[in-house]
Design an enzyme around this catalytic site. Structure first.
Site, PDB file in Angstrom:
ATOM      1  N   ALA A   1       0.822  -1.213   0.000  1.00 50.69           N
ATOM      2  CA  ALA A   1       0.000   0.000   0.000  1.00 50.69           C
ATOM      3  C   ALA A   1       0.857   1.265   0.000  1.00 50.69           C
ATOM      4  CB  ALA A   1      -0.943   0.002   1.203  1.00 50.69           C
TER       5      ALA A   1
ATOM      6  N   CYS B   1      -4.738  -3.172   1.207  1.00 50.08           N
ATOM      7  CA  CYS B   1      -5.311  -3.562   2.491  1.00 50.08           C
ATOM      8  C   CYS B   1      -4.226  -3.505   3.554  1.00 50.08           C
ATOM      9  CB  CYS B   1      -5.886  -4.974   2.394  1.00 50.08           C
ATOM     10  SG  CYS B   1      -6.535  -5.583   3.958  1.00 50.08           S
TER      11      CYS B   1
ATOM     12  N   ILE C   1      -3.956  -4.121   7.611  1.00 51.87           N
ATOM     13  CA  ILE C   1      -4.654  -4.642   8.788  1.00 51.87           C
ATOM     14  C   ILE C   1      -3.820  -4.327  10.027  1.00 51.87           C
ATOM     15  CG2 ILE C   1      -5.582  -6.714   9.902  1.00 51.87           C
ATOM     16  CD1 ILE C   1      -5.808  -7.930   7.034  1.00 51.87           C
TER      17      ILE C   1
ATOM     18  N   ASP D   1       0.294  -5.331  16.004  1.00 48.67           N
ATOM     19  CA  ASP D   1       0.687  -4.969  17.365  1.00 48.67           C
ATOM     20  C   ASP D   1       1.615  -3.767  17.440  1.00 48.67           C
ATOM     21  OD1 ASP D   1      -0.794  -7.084  18.389  1.00 48.67           O
ATOM     22  OD2 ASP D   1       0.891  -8.475  18.200  1.00 48.67           O
ATOM     23  N   THR D   2       1.978  -3.193  16.292  1.00 49.89           N
ATOM     24  CA  THR D   2       2.909  -2.066  16.297  1.00 49.89           C
ATOM     25  C   THR D   2       2.275  -0.861  15.610  1.00 49.89           C
ATOM     26  OG1 THR D   2       3.914  -2.600  14.159  1.00 49.89           O
ATOM     27  CG2 THR D   2       4.837  -3.715  16.116  1.00 49.89           C
TER      28      THR D   2
ATOM     29  N   HIS E   1       3.160   0.382  12.873  1.00 47.22           N
ATOM     30  CA  HIS E   1       3.328   0.250  11.422  1.00 47.22           C
ATOM     31  C   HIS E   1       2.033   0.563  10.673  1.00 47.22           C
ATOM     32  CE1 HIS E   1       3.874  -2.140   7.631  1.00 47.22           C
ATOM     33  NE2 HIS E   1       5.030  -1.506   7.684  1.00 47.22           N
TER      34      HIS E   1
ATOM     35  N   PHE F   1      -9.041   6.101  -3.894  1.00 49.29           N
ATOM     36  CA  PHE F   1      -8.489   5.497  -2.677  1.00 49.29           C
ATOM     37  C   PHE F   1      -9.318   4.266  -2.334  1.00 49.29           C
ATOM     38  CE2 PHE F   1      -8.183   4.982   1.914  1.00 49.29           C
ATOM     39  CZ  PHE F   1      -6.816   5.072   2.112  1.00 49.29           C
TER      40      PHE F   1
END
Length: 159
Positions: free
Chosen positions: A58, A82, A84, A87-88, A90, A115
């Site tokens: 992306a 996409c 998703i 846990d960070t 990012h 978009f």
């Protein structure tokens, strides 16, 4: 005096625009559904001159879309991806970078760049938005891009 531009369900452009779709290779089970949705929506409206390009992810979509828009070959570019949440942080950086990048590319080139990047908290949310149904967000991205093409064509001095 106002001018009415048909919206997505009834929209037919003549001549049909040449379009590009740029699809992220991250989460291909999701982005493949988005791509299929975009292509189906376009075909339903007689738009079949479509080139499809792969992007690494992306984050790379804005640069690739901008280059395609600058080529003069396409009236619109549809970006599909996409991201998703994990846990960070990012997720936040990629989502924001892609969003701002696509907006800047669209403004710099004056070519509609849609978009169509899902930014979800769970994989299931992404699956739900990329299914082969009327709620597919790839369909929505295609519609937004083509509606923008129609609007730009309707302006004075446009072919």
């Amino acid at each position: 005096m106002s001018k009415h531009i048909p919206v997505a369900p009834d929209l037919r452009l003549s001549p049909a625009p040449k379009m590009a779709i740029v699809v992220s290779r991250f989460n291909t089970n999701i982005t493949g559904g988005l791509k299929n949705g975009s292509l189906e929506w376009l075909e339903e409206r007689g738009i079949t001159d479509v080139d499809v390009y792969d992007a690494p992810g992306a984050f790379e979509l804005p640069l690739l879309a901008q280059r395609l828009a600058k080529s003069g070959k396409y009236e619109g570019v549809i970006c599909l991806g996409c991201v998703i949440k994990g846990d960070t942080a990012h997720f936040e950086f990629i989502s924001l970078g892609a969003t701002i990048g696509i907006m800047q590319a669209q403004l710099a080139t004056e070519v509609p760049i849609a978009f169509g990047i899902l930014t979800t908290y769970t994989e299931q949310q992404a699956v739900d938005r990329s299914r082969a149904d009327a709620e597919n967000k790839g369909r929505e991205a295609a519609a937004a891009c083509v509606e923008s093409v129609a609007f730009l064509r309707s302006l004075p001095g446009q072919p």
